[in-house]
Write an enzyme that holds these catalytic residues in place. Sequence first.
Site, short mmCIF file in Angstrom:
data_model
loop_
_atom_site.label_atom_id
_atom_site.label_comp_id
_atom_site.label_asym_id
_atom_site.label_seq_id
_atom_site.Cartn_x
_atom_site.Cartn_y
_atom_site.Cartn_z
N ARG A 129 0.84 -1.19 0.00
CA ARG A 129 0.00 0.00 0.00
C ARG A 129 0.88 1.25 0.00
O ARG A 129 1.82 1.35 0.79
CB ARG A 129 -0.94 0.01 1.21
CG ARG A 129 -1.94 -1.14 1.16
CD ARG A 129 -2.94 -1.08 2.27
NE ARG A 129 -3.78 -2.30 2.25
CZ ARG A 129 -4.68 -2.61 3.17
NH1 ARG A 129 -4.87 -1.80 4.20
NH2 ARG A 129 -5.38 -3.72 3.07
N ARG B 63 1.91 1.09 10.16
CA ARG B 63 1.46 1.51 8.84
C ARG B 63 2.65 1.39 7.87
O ARG B 63 3.44 2.30 7.72
CB ARG B 63 0.94 2.95 8.89
CG ARG B 63 -0.01 3.30 7.75
CD ARG B 63 -0.58 4.69 7.94
NE ARG B 63 -1.42 4.78 9.11
CZ ARG B 63 -2.71 4.46 9.13
NH1 ARG B 63 -3.30 4.03 8.02
NH2 ARG B 63 -3.42 4.58 10.24
N GLU C 219 -6.85 -0.95 15.17
CA GLU C 219 -7.48 -1.90 14.25
C GLU C 219 -6.51 -3.02 13.87
O GLU C 219 -5.36 -2.78 13.55
CB GLU C 219 -7.93 -1.18 12.97
CG GLU C 219 -8.54 -2.10 11.93
CD GLU C 219 -8.54 -1.52 10.54
OE1 GLU C 219 -8.58 -2.29 9.58
OE2 GLU C 219 -8.48 -0.27 10.41
N SER D 231 -10.65 -5.96 9.69
CA SER D 231 -11.85 -5.29 9.20
C SER D 231 -12.63 -6.31 8.38
O SER D 231 -12.10 -6.89 7.43
CB SER D 231 -11.45 -4.09 8.34
OG SER D 231 -12.57 -3.30 8.03
N ARG E 95 0.37 -6.54 12.58
CA ARG E 95 -0.30 -5.93 13.73
C ARG E 95 -0.51 -6.94 14.86
O ARG E 95 -0.51 -6.57 16.04
CB ARG E 95 -1.61 -5.29 13.30
CG ARG E 95 -1.37 -4.09 12.39
CD ARG E 95 -2.57 -3.19 12.26
NE ARG E 95 -2.21 -1.97 11.53
CZ ARG E 95 -2.92 -0.87 11.50
NH1 ARG E 95 -4.07 -0.80 12.19
NH2 ARG E 95 -2.53 0.19 10.82
#
Length: 428
Positions: A262, A277, A349, A352, A391
Amino acid sequence: MHDIRAIRENPEAFDRDLERRGLGPLSAELIALDDARKAAVSAAQAAQERRNALSKEIGAAKKAKDEARATELMAEVARLKEEAPGLEAAQGEAAKALDERLAAIPNRPKDDVPPGADEHGNVEYRRFDSSRERLTQGRQHFELGEATGLMDFEAAAKLSGSRFVVLKGQLARLERALGQFMLDLHTGEHGYTEVVPPVLVREEAMFGTAQLPKFRDDQFAAGENFWLIPTAEVPLTNLVRESILAEDELPLRFTALTPCFRAEAGAAGRDTRGMLRQHQFNKVELVSITAPEKSAEEHERMLACAEAVLQKLDLTYRVMTLCTGDMGFASQKTYDIEVWVPGQQTYREISSCSVCGEFQARRMNARYRAKEGRGVGFVHTLNGSGVAVGRALIAVMENYQNPDGSVTIPSALQPYMGGLTRIEGPKN
């Protein structure tokens, strides 16, 4: 993508749903574009029908030896033939204009999605508390990792720049253990089929799951018509593109452990320290393909499968129902799982889980044939993280840290670590 026929049938409902996502009314614009498309189709069809009729008249004129009439009719046919490419182009342009506009509009939220403009409107759905005493403070994962020499951001920056990391030794093995543990859980206990998909996909696949064209700046292009996947949702969901499944085949459940890429174009200045991130990270993805009447039930099932990962790791977490202003572009409804990270003294988070209805299926032309002759319809698609491996590594390190800087290995992971029970702290 949206069904223009459904918009025509109930434009008020369409505009009302988009208003919940913070958008103004669009039905009138879309219907006008569809009217233009229909007019272009009608013009092309009328011209073709006229040519067909003229051909018959020419034959009759020649049979009657009326050469003057035949010549006149042939001149009109020639004129219509010259106009045909323009009519076809107008038809294609009108259809493209409608399709492009429809493709840029987010999915309609389900009725039970809470209202809200941003993450502050999200609503807690449920939570799970670890059996261990919850740490309320501690060192962050990068402090623990750098102190042991097993997490190296400087070396990664020399290789690739910011938002990359090099893991070494026991931390590298712990990340690998997490991925293997998740795959074994989802395939062995939850009934998902493991897939090893390509991580390079064509533009059509990215369009199918709605990463393109809207989120082009967040993706990494890799040569002509190739893109690095931002999540295995893209190849897994596109496994059913341009196909018609039998209803008896559903649901299909796929899982994969892949690297994800990403650009994080919209994250400048956010989470610049550590692994939260990254441009490249590993994630276990869950994808389900279902019949429409089963998708809500499948959404709850997928959420429970993702939660099971954190429960077996004995990590404190909460599930949030995202509000209309915070859920993703392709989603009808989304649950976020947020794990407690004591280094930041907050929840972050880690998964999701979204149900997309027929939104992606329309973009992929993925359909199924219903039982008992009920015809062909679009499947429903769902996707979720099961879970983000990097994560999960952060959560394990911060929640299982010890005062001496070592990290205890959760019991669920010890079989994957060769019996290792802790990652040692820095040597004095």
